[in-house]
Design an enzyme around this catalytic site. Structure first.
Site, PDB file in Angstrom:
ATOM      1  N   ALA A 169       0.770  -1.244   0.000  1.00  0.00           N
ATOM      2  CA  ALA A 169       0.000   0.000   0.000  1.00  0.00           C
ATOM      3  C   ALA A 169       0.803   1.297   0.000  1.00  0.00           C
ATOM      4  O   ALA A 169       0.290   2.330  -0.426  1.00  0.00           O
ATOM      5  CB  ALA A 169      -0.962   0.003   1.184  1.00  0.00           C
ATOM      6  N   ALA A 170       2.015   1.303   0.522  1.00  0.00           N
ATOM      7  CA  ALA A 170       2.765   2.563   0.619  1.00  0.00           C
ATOM      8  C   ALA A 170       3.101   3.093  -0.783  1.00  0.00           C
ATOM      9  O   ALA A 170       3.301   2.306  -1.707  1.00  0.00           O
ATOM     10  CB  ALA A 170       4.053   2.355   1.406  1.00  0.00           C
ATOM     11  N   PRO A 171       3.128   4.416  -0.940  1.00  0.00           N
ATOM     12  CA  PRO A 171       2.966   5.455   0.085  1.00  0.00           C
ATOM     13  C   PRO A 171       1.520   5.776   0.460  1.00  0.00           C
ATOM     14  O   PRO A 171       1.284   6.591   1.334  1.00  0.00           O
ATOM     15  CB  PRO A 171       3.629   6.674  -0.556  1.00  0.00           C
ATOM     16  N   GLY A 172       0.542   5.183  -0.231  1.00  0.00           N
ATOM     17  CA  GLY A 172      -0.842   5.329   0.188  1.00  0.00           C
ATOM     18  C   GLY A 172      -1.767   6.016  -0.793  1.00  0.00           C
ATOM     19  O   GLY A 172      -2.954   6.164  -0.517  1.00  0.00           O
ATOM     20  N   GLY A 173      -1.254   6.420  -1.941  1.00  0.00           N
ATOM     21  CA  GLY A 173      -2.090   7.129  -2.911  1.00  0.00           C
ATOM     22  C   GLY A 173      -3.277   6.322  -3.393  1.00  0.00           C
ATOM     23  O   GLY A 173      -4.398   6.841  -3.499  1.00  0.00           O
ATOM     24  N   GLU A 191       1.919  -2.890   4.415  1.00  0.00           N
ATOM     25  CA  GLU A 191       3.236  -2.434   3.952  1.00  0.00           C
ATOM     26  C   GLU A 191       4.286  -2.971   4.912  1.00  0.00           C
ATOM     27  O   GLU A 191       4.333  -2.577   6.070  1.00  0.00           O
ATOM     28  CB  GLU A 191       3.294  -0.906   3.900  1.00  0.00           C
ATOM     29  N   ASP A 222       4.589  -9.642   5.621  1.00  0.00           N
ATOM     30  CA  ASP A 222       5.164 -10.010   4.328  1.00  0.00           C
ATOM     31  C   ASP A 222       4.001 -10.333   3.399  1.00  0.00           C
ATOM     32  O   ASP A 222       3.227 -11.254   3.653  1.00  0.00           O
ATOM     33  CB  ASP A 222       6.077 -11.226   4.499  1.00  0.00           C
ATOM     34  N   ASP A 240      -0.478  -3.556  -6.062  1.00  0.00           N
ATOM     35  CA  ASP A 240       0.341  -2.552  -6.735  1.00  0.00           C
ATOM     36  C   ASP A 240       1.792  -2.908  -6.429  1.00  0.00           C
ATOM     37  O   ASP A 240       2.378  -2.409  -5.476  1.00  0.00           O
ATOM     38  CB  ASP A 240      -0.027  -1.154  -6.237  1.00  0.00           C
ATOM     39  N   CYS A 294       4.355   0.265 -12.313  1.00  0.00           N
ATOM     40  CA  CYS A 294       4.677   1.508 -13.014  1.00  0.00           C
ATOM     41  C   CYS A 294       5.904   1.321 -13.893  1.00  0.00           C
ATOM     42  O   CYS A 294       6.762   2.202 -13.994  1.00  0.00           O
ATOM     43  CB  CYS A 294       4.867   2.658 -12.028  1.00  0.00           C
TER      44      CYS A 294
END
Length: 363
Positions: A169-173, A191, A222, A240, A294
């Protein structure tokens, strides 16, 4: 999430603040042509080792399209930033300001899934709103992000009351974006890395009000093991995944680190496969999973999904081509992908991505 020791070294370093590019030698290679084209415009130094590697790989995978993509990735001055409004801190004045400045909504009513509460503004002109600082007890009004980052959330189609897992999940966007769309019954944001987990918590505190943020579970497990710990516990799962971030890698400040990243790049697909296997275990029958990265790399995108489909008999692909068609005016997609996947290609005026999205359903 925290990566295994070998893969952990692949995480992109912060973009360097130094100026200047490598010296020109002899006839200009493609990477040197980029240097000449962007010299004087960049305040960050392009890593030649990475660019030369990308030239070889992405010319083979993308053909002529790589040239226009490369021109955007190597030119931060033409990068664009979207403004995701925070429905928990609404401001009519902010929306009016955005419209006056030439911003418009990136996502409109033709999408198969588009909650009215989700508002993401973009501009054709490269510009950036000032980032808002974190202030304890005060919610931010907007989140700056790559508009393509919203696509995995739209593909996930979260409804009110559904149990949702954001595995990395980080950074959370994307977690914030999910909460702009719906109110999950159970929302689990995971995370594993300590530093990134703290970053995730701060992001949630900056955008989500206390009554709701207290109902969100933030864990440091994990991700490869969550499926064993919480089997068939979620209606929707977002993966993600950690990946070879093309934008960041092109500006690696340490050449030796860049070389190590490229050598170990192939290890990421194994990690991504394990994360997906875990996510499938955590998903309830009938539930949906969205995988995103990405990077442009086929090995980390379509190849990973194809391997999952071949090795897991209890998942099937879900067609997301209608979503891509609905936003084709704002995003450029690679044409030769399958119906259950899409790849956003950055180009000038539509400098979003890279972003790969694939959707699966557990049967």
């Amino acid at each position: 999430m925290r990566l295994p020791p070998a893969a952990a070294r692949l995480l992109p370093a912060p973009l360097p603040a130094g100026a200047g590019l490598w010296p020109r030698r002899g006839a200009a290679r493609p990477s040197e042509q980029v240097e000449n084209k962007t010299k004087g415009k960049l305040q960050k130094q392009i890593c030649r080792v990475v660019l030369d590697h990308f030239e070889q790989q992405y010319t083979a995978e993308l053909g002529d399209k790589w040239t226009s993509v490369r021109d955007v990735l190597t030119c931060p001055s033409c990068w664009q930033y979207a403004i995701l409004l925070n429905k928990f801190s609404q401001s009519a004045e902010l929306e009016n300001t955005l419209r006056v400045k030439g911003y418009h909504l990136a996502f409109r009513g033709t999408l198969p899934y588009l909650p009215r509460s989700l508002k993401c503004y973009i501009s054709r002109t490269p510009r950036r709103f000032p980032a808002q600082k974190h202030q304890t007890g005060k919610l931010k009004e907007y989140y700056l992000l790559n508009a393509a980052s919203v696509l995995p959330v739209l593909a996930l189609e979260v409804k009110d009351g559904e149990d949702v897992l954001d595995l990395c999940a980080a950074p959370g966007g994307k977690s914030v974006t999910i909460l702009q769309c719906a109110y999950p019954g159970q929302f689990h944001c995971n995370e594993y890395d300590d530093l990134r987990s703290r970053w995730l918590k701060q992001t949630m505190e900056s955008f989500i009000p206390d009554p709701l943020v207290n109902l969100i579970t933030v864990s440091k497990q994990d991700g490869r093991q969550i499926g064993d710990f919480k089997p068939e516990s979620y209606d929707k799962v977002l993966v993600d995944a950690p990946c070879s971030n093309d934008r960041s890698w092109l500006f690696s400040s340490d050449t030796q680190q860049a070389k190590l990243r490229l050598i170990q790049r192939k290890e990421l697909s194994s990690l991504q496969f394990q994360l997906l296997r875990s996510a499938i275990k955590a998903l309830r029958p009938g539930g949906s999973l969205v995988y995103s990265t990405c990077t442009l790399s086929k090995a980390e995108n379509g190849d990973v999904i194809n391997l999952i489909l071949k090795s897991c008999a209890n998942v099937m692909p879900v067609d997301i081509s209608e979503m891509a068609k609905a936003v084709s005016q704002e995003f450029t997609f690679l044409c030769d992908t399958q119906q259950h996947e899409l790849l956003v290609l950055p180009e000038k005026g539509k400098a979003w991505g890279p972003m790969y999205v694939a959707k699966l359903k557990k049967i």
